[in-house]
Design a protein around this motif. Structure first.
Motif, PDB file in Angstrom:
ATOM      1  N   MET A 119       0.991  -1.244  -0.516  1.00 23.48           N
ATOM      2  CA  MET A 119       0.067  -0.102  -0.114  1.00 23.48           C
ATOM      3  C   MET A 119       1.298   0.742   0.006  1.00 23.48           C
ATOM      4  O   MET A 119       0.551   2.250  -0.422  1.00 23.48           O
ATOM      5  CB  MET A 119      -0.347   0.292   1.325  1.00 23.48           C
ATOM      6  N   ILE A 120       2.089   0.685   0.778  1.00 21.46           N
ATOM      7  CA  ILE A 120       2.579   2.360   0.723  1.00 21.46           C
ATOM      8  C   ILE A 120       3.036   2.551  -0.801  1.00 21.46           C
ATOM      9  O   ILE A 120       3.310   3.880  -0.996  1.00 21.46           O
ATOM     10  CB  ILE A 120       3.896   2.109   2.000  1.00 21.46           C
ATOM     11  N   GLU A 121       3.572   1.786  -0.702  1.00 18.33           N
ATOM     12  CA  GLU A 121       4.056   1.891  -2.382  1.00 18.33           C
ATOM     13  C   GLU A 121       2.802   2.451  -3.969  1.00 18.33           C
ATOM     14  O   GLU A 121       3.321   3.362  -4.385  1.00 18.33           O
ATOM     15  CB  GLU A 121       4.874   0.523  -3.376  1.00 18.33           C
ATOM     16  N   LEU A 122       2.387   2.022  -3.517  1.00 17.57           N
ATOM     17  CA  LEU A 122       0.987   2.401  -4.886  1.00 17.57           C
ATOM     18  C   LEU A 122       0.601   3.494  -4.200  1.00 17.57           C
ATOM     19  O   LEU A 122       0.276   4.500  -4.691  1.00 17.57           O
ATOM     20  CB  LEU A 122      -0.308   1.011  -4.084  1.00 17.57           C
ATOM     21  N   LYS A 123       0.727   4.170  -2.655  1.00 21.24           N
ATOM     22  CA  LYS A 123       0.105   5.224  -2.585  1.00 21.24           C
ATOM     23  C   LYS A 123       1.398   6.134  -2.995  1.00 21.24           C
ATOM     24  O   LYS A 123       1.178   7.460  -3.215  1.00 21.24           O
ATOM     25  CB  LYS A 123       0.124   6.082  -0.643  1.00 21.24           C
ATOM     26  N   ASN A 141       0.413   9.493  -5.640  1.00 20.48           N
ATOM     27  CA  ASN A 141       1.137  10.833  -5.364  1.00 20.48           C
ATOM     28  C   ASN A 141       1.869  11.948  -6.274  1.00 20.48           C
ATOM     29  O   ASN A 141       1.312  12.310  -6.633  1.00 20.48           O
ATOM     30  CB  ASN A 141       1.619  11.037  -4.322  1.00 20.48           C
ATOM     31  N   GLU A 142       2.512  10.611  -7.126  1.00 21.63           N
ATOM     32  CA  GLU A 142       3.377  10.884  -7.969  1.00 21.63           C
ATOM     33  C   GLU A 142       2.064  11.075  -9.562  1.00 21.63           C
ATOM     34  O   GLU A 142       2.279  11.895 -10.441  1.00 21.63           O
ATOM     35  CB  GLU A 142       4.362   9.995  -8.675  1.00 21.63           C
ATOM     36  N   LEU A 143       1.573  10.270  -9.096  1.00 22.01           N
ATOM     37  CA  LEU A 143       0.629  11.146 -10.938  1.00 22.01           C
ATOM     38  C   LEU A 143      -0.445  12.084 -10.915  1.00 22.01           C
ATOM     39  O   LEU A 143      -1.160  12.443 -11.295  1.00 22.01           O
ATOM     40  CB  LEU A 143      -0.664   9.449 -10.928  1.00 22.01           C
ATOM     41  N   SER A 144      -0.861  11.698  -8.878  1.00 21.74           N
ATOM     42  CA  SER A 144      -1.733  13.315  -8.930  1.00 21.74           C
ATOM     43  C   SER A 144      -0.944  14.486  -9.290  1.00 21.74           C
ATOM     44  O   SER A 144      -1.601  15.572  -9.690  1.00 21.74           O
ATOM     45  CB  SER A 144      -2.434  13.355  -7.307  1.00 21.74           C
ATOM     46  N   GLU A 145       0.397  14.599  -8.661  1.00 21.88           N
ATOM     47  CA  GLU A 145       0.953  15.426  -8.876  1.00 21.88           C
ATOM     48  C   GLU A 145       1.733  15.769 -10.295  1.00 21.88           C
ATOM     49  O   GLU A 145       1.346  17.236 -11.065  1.00 21.88           O
ATOM     50  CB  GLU A 145       2.143  15.508  -8.198  1.00 21.88           C
ATOM     51  N   LEU A 146       1.458  14.599 -11.630  1.00 14.70           N
ATOM     52  CA  LEU A 146       1.246  14.868 -13.005  1.00 14.70           C
ATOM     53  C   LEU A 146       0.353  15.300 -13.326  1.00 14.70           C
ATOM     54  O   LEU A 146       0.113  16.869 -14.306  1.00 14.70           O
ATOM     55  CB  LEU A 146       2.270  13.747 -13.309  1.00 14.70           C
ATOM     56  N   LYS A 147      -1.033  15.385 -12.445  1.00  9.66           N
ATOM     57  CA  LYS A 147      -2.215  15.792 -13.418  1.00  9.66           C
ATOM     58  C   LYS A 147      -2.047  16.965 -12.800  1.00  9.66           C
ATOM     59  O   LYS A 147      -3.244  17.787 -13.679  1.00  9.66           O
ATOM     60  CB  LYS A 147      -3.623  14.323 -12.582  1.00  9.66           C
ATOM     61  N   LYS A 148      -1.822  17.934 -12.057  1.00  6.21           N
ATOM     62  CA  LYS A 148      -1.454  19.004 -11.743  1.00  6.21           C
ATOM     63  C   LYS A 148      -1.318  19.465 -11.820  1.00  6.21           C
ATOM     64  O   LYS A 148      -1.641  20.739 -13.276  1.00  6.21           O
ATOM     65  CB  LYS A 148      -1.776  18.903  -9.585  1.00  6.21           C
ATOM     66  N   LYS A 149      -0.430  18.944 -12.837  1.00 10.37           N
ATOM     67  CA  LYS A 149       0.846  19.822 -13.754  1.00 10.37           C
ATOM     68  C   LYS A 149       0.405  20.015 -14.829  1.00 10.37           C
ATOM     69  O   LYS A 149       0.432  21.251 -15.643  1.00 10.37           O
ATOM     70  CB  LYS A 149       2.558  19.405 -13.502  1.00 10.37           C
TER      71      LYS A 149
END
Length: 89
Positions: A65-69, A73-81
């Protein structure tokens, strides 16, 4: 006196073996995801050893779960960018 608890890495392998029928019943694509999750858990073996939890599956699942989270998070940041860049254009 001998050891009363087998090493964590050996317990992880036992869990993987216990889940082999479950894995076999999964679709091919899901089997690959299952294998990835097991690899993630194995990457965090040191943390699992330190956790001293009575059930090693708990620390394995937490590692997964930590790795998936982190990936989420990385995908969320990329989406925002990307969203910012598209709004500025």
């Amino acid at each position: 006196m001998g050891r009363t608890i087998s090493p964590y890495s050996r317990q992880m392998l036992q869990i993987e073996e216990n889940l082999s029928d479950f894995r076999r019943a999964l679709r091919k694509a899901d089997q690959e995801i299952f294998d990835d999750l097991i690899r993630i858990a194995k990457l965090q073996v040191q943390a699992g050893v330190m956790a001293s939890l009575p059930y090693p599956i708990d620390s394995m699942l937490l590692s997964m779960m930590i790795e998936l989270k982190k990936e989420l998070n990385e995908l969320s940041e990329l989406k925002k960018k990307l969203s910012k860049e598209l709004n500025l254009s």
